[in-house]
Scaffold this motif. Structure first.
Motif, mmCIF file in Angstrom:
data_model
loop_
_atom_site.group_PDB
_atom_site.id
_atom_site.type_symbol
_atom_site.label_atom_id
_atom_site.label_comp_id
_atom_site.label_asym_id
_atom_site.label_seq_id
_atom_site.Cartn_x
_atom_site.Cartn_y
_atom_site.Cartn_z
ATOM 1 N N LYS A 78 -0.038 -10.481 5.358
ATOM 2 C CA LYS A 78 -0.594 -9.133 5.223
ATOM 3 C C LYS A 78 -1.854 -8.882 6.051
ATOM 4 O O LYS A 78 -2.329 -7.758 6.127
ATOM 5 C CB LYS A 78 -0.910 -8.841 3.746
ATOM 6 C CG LYS A 78 0.253 -9.033 2.811
ATOM 7 C CD LYS A 78 1.471 -8.245 3.219
ATOM 8 C CE LYS A 78 2.583 -8.389 2.198
ATOM 9 N NZ LYS A 78 3.883 -8.017 2.718
ATOM 10 N N ASN A 79 -2.398 -9.940 6.687
ATOM 11 C CA ASN A 79 -3.634 -9.776 7.457
ATOM 12 C C ASN A 79 -3.425 -10.228 8.906
ATOM 13 O O ASN A 79 -4.318 -10.752 9.545
ATOM 14 C CB ASN A 79 -4.778 -10.551 6.792
ATOM 15 C CG ASN A 79 -6.129 -9.902 7.015
ATOM 16 O OD1 ASN A 79 -6.247 -8.858 7.659
ATOM 17 N ND2 ASN A 79 -7.167 -10.524 6.491
ATOM 18 N N ILE A 80 -2.198 -9.987 9.411
ATOM 19 C CA ILE A 80 -1.872 -10.216 10.813
ATOM 20 C C ILE A 80 -1.826 -8.855 11.494
ATOM 21 O O ILE A 80 -1.151 -7.937 11.029
ATOM 22 C CB ILE A 80 -0.504 -10.915 10.958
ATOM 23 C CG1 ILE A 80 -0.502 -12.273 10.267
ATOM 24 C CG2 ILE A 80 -0.132 -11.047 12.444
ATOM 25 C CD1 ILE A 80 0.868 -12.931 10.200
ATOM 26 N N HIS A 81 -2.531 -8.736 12.628
ATOM 27 C CA HIS A 81 -2.619 -7.477 13.368
ATOM 28 C C HIS A 81 -2.258 -7.775 14.824
ATOM 29 O O HIS A 81 -2.927 -8.579 15.469
ATOM 30 C CB HIS A 81 -4.022 -6.890 13.253
ATOM 31 C CG HIS A 81 -4.500 -6.847 11.830
ATOM 32 N ND1 HIS A 81 -4.207 -5.811 10.980
ATOM 33 C CD2 HIS A 81 -5.198 -7.752 11.101
ATOM 34 C CE1 HIS A 81 -4.730 -6.067 9.787
ATOM 35 N NE2 HIS A 81 -5.331 -7.236 9.829
ATOM 36 N N VAL A 82 -1.191 -7.123 15.319
ATOM 37 C CA VAL A 82 -0.621 -7.472 16.615
ATOM 38 C C VAL A 82 -0.671 -6.265 17.554
ATOM 39 O O VAL A 82 -0.247 -5.170 17.197
ATOM 40 C CB VAL A 82 0.846 -7.936 16.434
ATOM 41 C CG1 VAL A 82 1.479 -8.275 17.770
ATOM 42 C CG2 VAL A 82 0.912 -9.136 15.495
ATOM 43 N N CYS A 92 5.764 -20.898 15.211
ATOM 44 C CA CYS A 92 4.349 -20.557 15.110
ATOM 45 C C CYS A 92 3.968 -20.441 13.631
ATOM 46 O O CYS A 92 4.741 -19.942 12.815
ATOM 47 C CB CYS A 92 4.083 -19.244 15.822
ATOM 48 S SG CYS A 92 2.359 -18.758 15.829
ATOM 49 N N THR A 93 2.767 -20.924 13.295
ATOM 50 C CA THR A 93 2.246 -20.821 11.931
ATOM 51 C C THR A 93 0.956 -20.019 11.957
ATOM 52 O O THR A 93 0.040 -20.337 12.714
ATOM 53 C CB THR A 93 1.972 -22.219 11.337
ATOM 54 O OG1 THR A 93 3.207 -22.936 11.267
ATOM 55 C CG2 THR A 93 1.364 -22.117 9.943
ATOM 56 N N MET A 94 0.887 -18.981 11.131
ATOM 57 C CA MET A 94 -0.321 -18.165 11.015
ATOM 58 C C MET A 94 -0.764 -18.135 9.556
ATOM 59 O O MET A 94 -0.133 -17.511 8.721
ATOM 60 C CB MET A 94 -0.075 -16.750 11.525
ATOM 61 C CG MET A 94 0.200 -16.673 12.998
ATOM 62 S SD MET A 94 0.267 -14.961 13.570
ATOM 63 C CE MET A 94 0.764 -15.224 15.262
ATOM 64 N N GLN A 95 -1.857 -18.844 9.273
ATOM 65 C CA GLN A 95 -2.488 -18.799 7.953
ATOM 66 C C GLN A 95 -3.499 -17.654 8.052
ATOM 67 O O GLN A 95 -4.613 -17.833 8.500
ATOM 68 C CB GLN A 95 -3.176 -20.131 7.661
ATOM 69 C CG GLN A 95 -3.883 -20.168 6.338
ATOM 70 C CD GLN A 95 -4.853 -21.317 6.285
ATOM 71 O OE1 GLN A 95 -5.701 -21.466 7.152
ATOM 72 N NE2 GLN A 95 -4.733 -22.137 5.258
ATOM 73 N N ASP A 96 -3.075 -16.477 7.663
ATOM 74 C CA ASP A 96 -3.784 -15.251 8.048
ATOM 75 C C ASP A 96 -4.663 -14.619 6.975
ATOM 76 O O ASP A 96 -5.181 -13.523 7.192
ATOM 77 C CB ASP A 96 -2.759 -14.207 8.499
ATOM 78 C CG ASP A 96 -1.818 -13.800 7.382
ATOM 79 O OD1 ASP A 96 -0.959 -14.628 7.010
ATOM 80 O OD2 ASP A 96 -1.951 -12.674 6.875
ATOM 81 N N GLN A 97 -4.887 -15.258 5.850
ATOM 82 C CA GLN A 97 -5.668 -14.596 4.804
ATOM 83 C C GLN A 97 -7.030 -14.128 5.314
ATOM 84 O O GLN A 97 -7.534 -13.100 4.902
ATOM 85 C CB GLN A 97 -5.852 -15.498 3.580
ATOM 86 C CG GLN A 97 -4.588 -15.715 2.795
ATOM 87 C CD GLN A 97 -3.829 -16.944 3.233
ATOM 88 O OE1 GLN A 97 -3.911 -17.359 4.378
ATOM 89 N NE2 GLN A 97 -3.070 -17.532 2.331
ATOM 90 N N GLY A 98 -7.642 -14.869 6.216
ATOM 91 C CA GLY A 98 -8.946 -14.483 6.771
ATOM 92 C C GLY A 98 -8.856 -13.453 7.868
ATOM 93 O O GLY A 98 -9.873 -12.942 8.335
#
Length: 190
Positions: A78-82, A92-98
């Motif tokens: 929910k916190n990935i912006h492309v 690919c792994t995106m730990q995106d909470q931050g």
């Protein structure tokens, strides 16, 4: 806690205590991400279908120029912006909470790992999480097997060589390599 409250909190950079209402939202979003990733990663999809599933994963519109090769992994989404014309290669792994903010014309190689969470150094608070965003500038290229740690900014036009571990910001139009990643040279400088 709703999604907006959650994103406002984690994007503020405040420590996430465990247990807490924010931590409970982490767990809820993880389960949702697992469900959506299973749909994305476990069967064939057209490029348009991949973008549609990615939009569901991020809960925001995805432009028609995104190219993503599954499998793709995240524990939130929910916190990935492309931006425009972004290519994300397989595994690919995106730990995106931050928060992960990807500019336009970015290339991300196989097995790249973008991490936006750290833990408290204090043993009494070790389960607490410290969110910190990753920002990838326009025209940047992350090679295969790159790891980017929390709070890193990769400048416009930068190249991160395959296998690098990025522990410090990368200046625009530079090439970095190694563990930890260090300046090799400026782009187009021989």
């Amino acid at each position: 806690m709703d999604l907006k409250e959650f994103l406002d909190y984690v994007n503020s950079g405040k420590e996430v205590e465990s247990p807490s209402e924010v931590q409970e939202m982490f767990d809820k979003l993880l389960l949702e991400a697992i469900r959506i990733k299973s749909k994305l990663n476990c069967e064939y999809h057209t490029e348009d279908e991949i973008r549609e599933i990615f939009a569901e994963l991020t809960s925001q519109p995805v432009n028609g120029t995104l190219r993503l090769v599954p499998p793709f992994h995240t524990d939130c989404g929910k916190n990935i912006h492309v931006g425009e014309n972004v290519f994300i290669n397989s595994n690919c792994t995106m730990q995106d909470q931050g928060g992960i903010f990807i500019g336009d014309n970015v290339l991300i190689g196989h097995n790249a790992c973008l991490l936006t969470l750290n833990h408290s150094e204090d043993p009494q608070k070790r389960a607490n999480l410290l969110p910190s965003p990753i920002k990838i500038g326009n025209g940047a290229w992350l090679g295969s097997n790159v790891t980017v740690l929390p709070g890193i900014t990769i400048g416009d036009g930068a190249i991160v060589a395959a296998g690098a571990v990025v522990t410090k910001d990368v200046e625009p139009n530079t090439i970095v390599a190694g563990i930890p990643a260090k300046l090799v040279r400026k782009v187009n400088e021989k």
